[in-house]
Write an enzyme that holds these catalytic residues in place. Sequence first.
Site, PDB file in Angstrom:
ATOM      1  N   ARG A 139       7.395 -11.012   5.316  1.00  6.65           N
ATOM      2  CA  ARG A 139       7.088 -10.762   6.717  1.00  6.65           C
ATOM      3  C   ARG A 139       7.830 -11.781   7.576  1.00  6.65           C
ATOM      4  O   ARG A 139       7.796 -12.983   7.281  1.00  6.65           O
ATOM      5  CB  ARG A 139       5.575 -10.834   6.967  1.00  6.65           C
ATOM      6  CG  ARG A 139       4.816  -9.796   6.158  1.00  6.65           C
ATOM      7  CD  ARG A 139       3.324  -9.860   6.376  1.00  6.65           C
ATOM      8  NE  ARG A 139       2.634  -8.952   5.466  1.00  6.65           N
ATOM      9  CZ  ARG A 139       1.316  -8.850   5.369  1.00  6.65           C
ATOM     10  NH1 ARG A 139       0.531  -9.592   6.152  1.00  6.65           N
ATOM     11  NH2 ARG A 139       0.772  -8.009   4.511  1.00  6.65           N
ATOM     12  N   HIS A 183      -8.360  -0.713   0.920  1.00 11.61           N
ATOM     13  CA  HIS A 183      -7.402  -1.794   0.710  1.00 11.61           C
ATOM     14  C   HIS A 183      -8.193  -3.086   0.470  1.00 11.61           C
ATOM     15  O   HIS A 183      -9.176  -3.351   1.159  1.00 11.61           O
ATOM     16  CB  HIS A 183      -6.537  -2.015   1.951  1.00 11.61           C
ATOM     17  CG  HIS A 183      -5.804  -0.814   2.436  1.00 11.61           C
ATOM     18  ND1 HIS A 183      -4.425  -0.739   2.451  1.00 11.61           N
ATOM     19  CD2 HIS A 183      -6.248   0.360   2.976  1.00 11.61           C
ATOM     20  CE1 HIS A 183      -4.062   0.428   2.971  1.00 11.61           C
ATOM     21  NE2 HIS A 183      -5.154   1.106   3.293  1.00 11.61           N
ATOM     22  N   LYS A 243     -11.822  -3.482   9.069  1.00 12.11           N
ATOM     23  CA  LYS A 243     -11.897  -4.336   7.886  1.00 12.11           C
ATOM     24  C   LYS A 243     -13.052  -5.317   7.973  1.00 12.11           C
ATOM     25  O   LYS A 243     -13.512  -5.682   9.053  1.00 12.11           O
ATOM     26  CB  LYS A 243     -10.595  -5.113   7.684  1.00 12.11           C
ATOM     27  CG  LYS A 243     -10.379  -6.251   8.667  1.00 12.11           C
ATOM     28  CD  LYS A 243      -9.110  -7.041   8.338  1.00 12.11           C
ATOM     29  CE  LYS A 243      -8.910  -8.170   9.361  1.00 12.11           C
ATOM     30  NZ  LYS A 243      -7.675  -8.921   9.116  1.00 12.11           N
ATOM     31  N   HIS A 246      -5.753  -1.382  -4.356  1.00 12.80           N
ATOM     32  CA  HIS A 246      -6.059  -0.186  -3.571  1.00 12.80           C
ATOM     33  C   HIS A 246      -6.909   0.727  -4.434  1.00 12.80           C
ATOM     34  O   HIS A 246      -6.540   1.063  -5.563  1.00 12.80           O
ATOM     35  CB  HIS A 246      -4.771   0.500  -3.112  1.00 12.80           C
ATOM     36  CG  HIS A 246      -4.000  -0.343  -2.137  1.00 12.80           C
ATOM     37  ND1 HIS A 246      -3.002  -1.197  -2.541  1.00 12.80           N
ATOM     38  CD2 HIS A 246      -4.127  -0.495  -0.796  1.00 12.80           C
ATOM     39  CE1 HIS A 246      -2.531  -1.833  -1.486  1.00 12.80           C
ATOM     40  NE2 HIS A 246      -3.193  -1.423  -0.417  1.00 12.80           N
ATOM     41  N   ASP A 304      -3.117  -7.713  -4.546  1.00 16.13           N
ATOM     42  CA  ASP A 304      -3.376  -6.522  -3.753  1.00 16.13           C
ATOM     43  C   ASP A 304      -3.983  -5.419  -4.612  1.00 16.13           C
ATOM     44  O   ASP A 304      -3.452  -5.081  -5.669  1.00 16.13           O
ATOM     45  CB  ASP A 304      -2.048  -6.028  -3.167  1.00 16.13           C
ATOM     46  CG  ASP A 304      -2.205  -5.505  -1.761  1.00 16.13           C
ATOM     47  OD1 ASP A 304      -3.338  -5.481  -1.257  1.00 16.13           O
ATOM     48  OD2 ASP A 304      -1.182  -5.120  -1.156  1.00 16.13           O
ATOM     49  N   GLN A 363       0.716 -11.118  -2.709  1.00 18.33           N
ATOM     50  CA  GLN A 363      -0.658 -10.685  -2.498  1.00 18.33           C
ATOM     51  C   GLN A 363      -1.289 -10.250  -3.816  1.00 18.33           C
ATOM     52  O   GLN A 363      -0.633  -9.611  -4.642  1.00 18.33           O
ATOM     53  CB  GLN A 363      -0.697  -9.506  -1.523  1.00 18.33           C
ATOM     54  CG  GLN A 363      -0.307  -9.847  -0.099  1.00 18.33           C
ATOM     55  CD  GLN A 363      -0.438  -8.637   0.812  1.00 18.33           C
ATOM     56  OE1 GLN A 363       0.071  -7.567   0.498  1.00 18.33           O
ATOM     57  NE2 GLN A 363      -1.129  -8.810   1.926  1.00 18.33           N
ATOM     58  N   CYS A 405       0.789  -1.226   0.000  1.00 15.46           N
ATOM     59  CA  CYS A 405       0.000   0.000   0.000  1.00 15.46           C
ATOM     60  C   CYS A 405       0.830   1.290   0.000  1.00 15.46           C
ATOM     61  O   CYS A 405       0.462   2.242  -0.710  1.00 15.46           O
ATOM     62  CB  CYS A 405      -1.012   0.006   1.142  1.00 15.46           C
ATOM     63  SG  CYS A 405      -0.410  -0.568   2.732  1.00 15.46           S
TER      64      CYS A 405
END
Length: 682
Positions: free
Chosen positions: A395, A544, A498, A417, A415, A413, A366
Amino acid sequence: MSAPPVPPASATVRVPAGTTAGAAVREAGLPANGPEAVVVVRDPDGRLRDLAWAPEADVDVEAVPADSEDGRSVIRHSAAHVLAQAVQQLHPEAKLGIGPPIRDGFYYDFDVATPFTPDDLKKLESAMKKIIKAGQRFSRRRFADKDEARKELADEPYKLELIDLKGPEEDVVEIDASGELTIYDNVHAHTGETVWSDLCRGPHLPTTRYIPAFSLTRTAAAYWRGDEKNPQLQRIYGTAWESQEALDAYLERVAEAERRDHRRLGAELDLFSFPDQIGSGLAVFHPKGGIVRKELEDYSRRRHEQAGYEFVNTPHITKGQLFRTSGHLEWYEEGMYPGMILDEERDADGNVRKPGQDYYLKPMNCPMHNLIFDARGRSYRELPLRLFEFGTVYRYEKSGVVHGLTRARGFTQDDAHIYCTEEQMEGEIASLLQFVLELLRDYGLDDFYLELSTRNPEKSIGSDEAWERATNVLRKVAEETGLHLVDDPGGAAFYAPKISVQAKDAIGRTWQMSTIQVDLMLPDRFDLEYTASDGSRKRPVMIHRALFGSIERFFAVLLEHYAGAFPAWLAPVQVVGIPVTDDQREYVEQVAATLRERGVRVEVDSGDDRMQKKIRTHTLQKVPFMLVVGARDVEAGAVSFRFRDGTQVNGVPVADAVAAVQAWIGRRDNTSPTAESFTAAH
């Protein structure tokens, strides 16, 4: 659609002052044995109480049966006490840790000289059965003060430590919500003699006979109170249920889960591995696994293109300042790989001419997407702007947490946005959630409920008002889906509440899938703006969204959901041609070539094994279509189909067979083909 299990309605029982809850339950005629036997009661404050509890004033309580979640927890905690008693009978030198109930079972930690063995577990089970059969009574006793407790437990160092812990907020603390420090005695059914005792806040079953079925499952090493600085203890895990039937059903579910374990299937089907030379939690995908992964990604890309997303790409590493701006270094540093100092320059004498800068492997995409948004001026006419990336992140999960592909240290991911105006926010979230659910259904998951994770005031940034606005819109959209909604208080990330989509797999396990976060914080931290229709500068709302969570984890979930038998459109090998003899080999190769021209992934097994062994091999490899060709098939210009379940369709003309396979794959049918379904479809 389904929801988490809802506990059965409990009977309300009036307990007169000075009367035990057990006596009131018996007077009410409620079950005293079997799966519905009442094992504890819940008082008006919501606290679970032993049946031996006698209130000082008349009170209405809820009867808690053995086959409820609370009832099972009490059975399991009582079984943990019986385990500890058995351990100290057989190993008098053992020192006691803690023994809480956990999901589907219990454990107890012990300080012993040598680790427990499988043979020890058998002996302990035998000792536990004798204790249970003896019908020892669980009797609650209150200490006058901590000094009295310390004196009685002088030989139990870990219990002494627990005595001095403050407050009931810690799970391991043995002080109950009323501030009482209590111990439970196991009392002989006939003599009234205390056989064994354990510091505990309870509640417990009336007697050990209320433990109908249990099993010790495994052992493990565990640090005292989960801290690596503390001594390492030996943990014994077990499970206990309200009936033998319930225990048997659970053990079968466990066995089925083990058969479906993605780590085992990944090796058996040659899909992926975790080489020691690379490091813990870092997977490599083999060619067959790469095919499945590519199919997952390609279909997702097409759907995102149709939904108006724009694809971006960002690097794996960045200067540390980016994560200071986002807040990750303040709130998430423990989950990040350590920084590295780069770009330092020195002169000929070794003096620093240009200091180095810290760089980090990215744990999130992000912040970089925010930089893309901010790369030039933005107009309201561009919003909503939907950015999408298959972005690999890293991570640093602790070694005890890493678990195959479902909890990895490096993963990709899917991912997205979305940047939009406040006015667009609700509609965008609603369409986004619908998009997520539809795409998950396309992959074969269709049993969902939603979870709403809200703010943890101690681990978050931003104003109460902003959090309330973001949370309220998520709740409204979630409720309008008609799916069951469960609250997760304090479970949000530091920057946004979320919604997470919880999906059930083929054997009823729940997996967290897609997440949607409404973020009013990071646009502020990055000073993001767009030009509104009136010419003013405004902050965008940032949404997100990770649909799979990660490609690796979603791969693992589908692998276990399908038990390795991927739908034909995802299967790494969709068709295997099997000539009965070498005489049919050329014919099978021609059929295979025709299939390849149609985009079908096909192999020909022309090895020396007998036909039946070839069929078994490819059945175990979960190939959806096997084309078995003998002399009669060649003569008729046909093939015979063999399916995973052992059924067969013979004598299908080649043109029809090719068209049928292509059609089955093309419509992305998520069921496994059988003779019946295949015949019906073509």
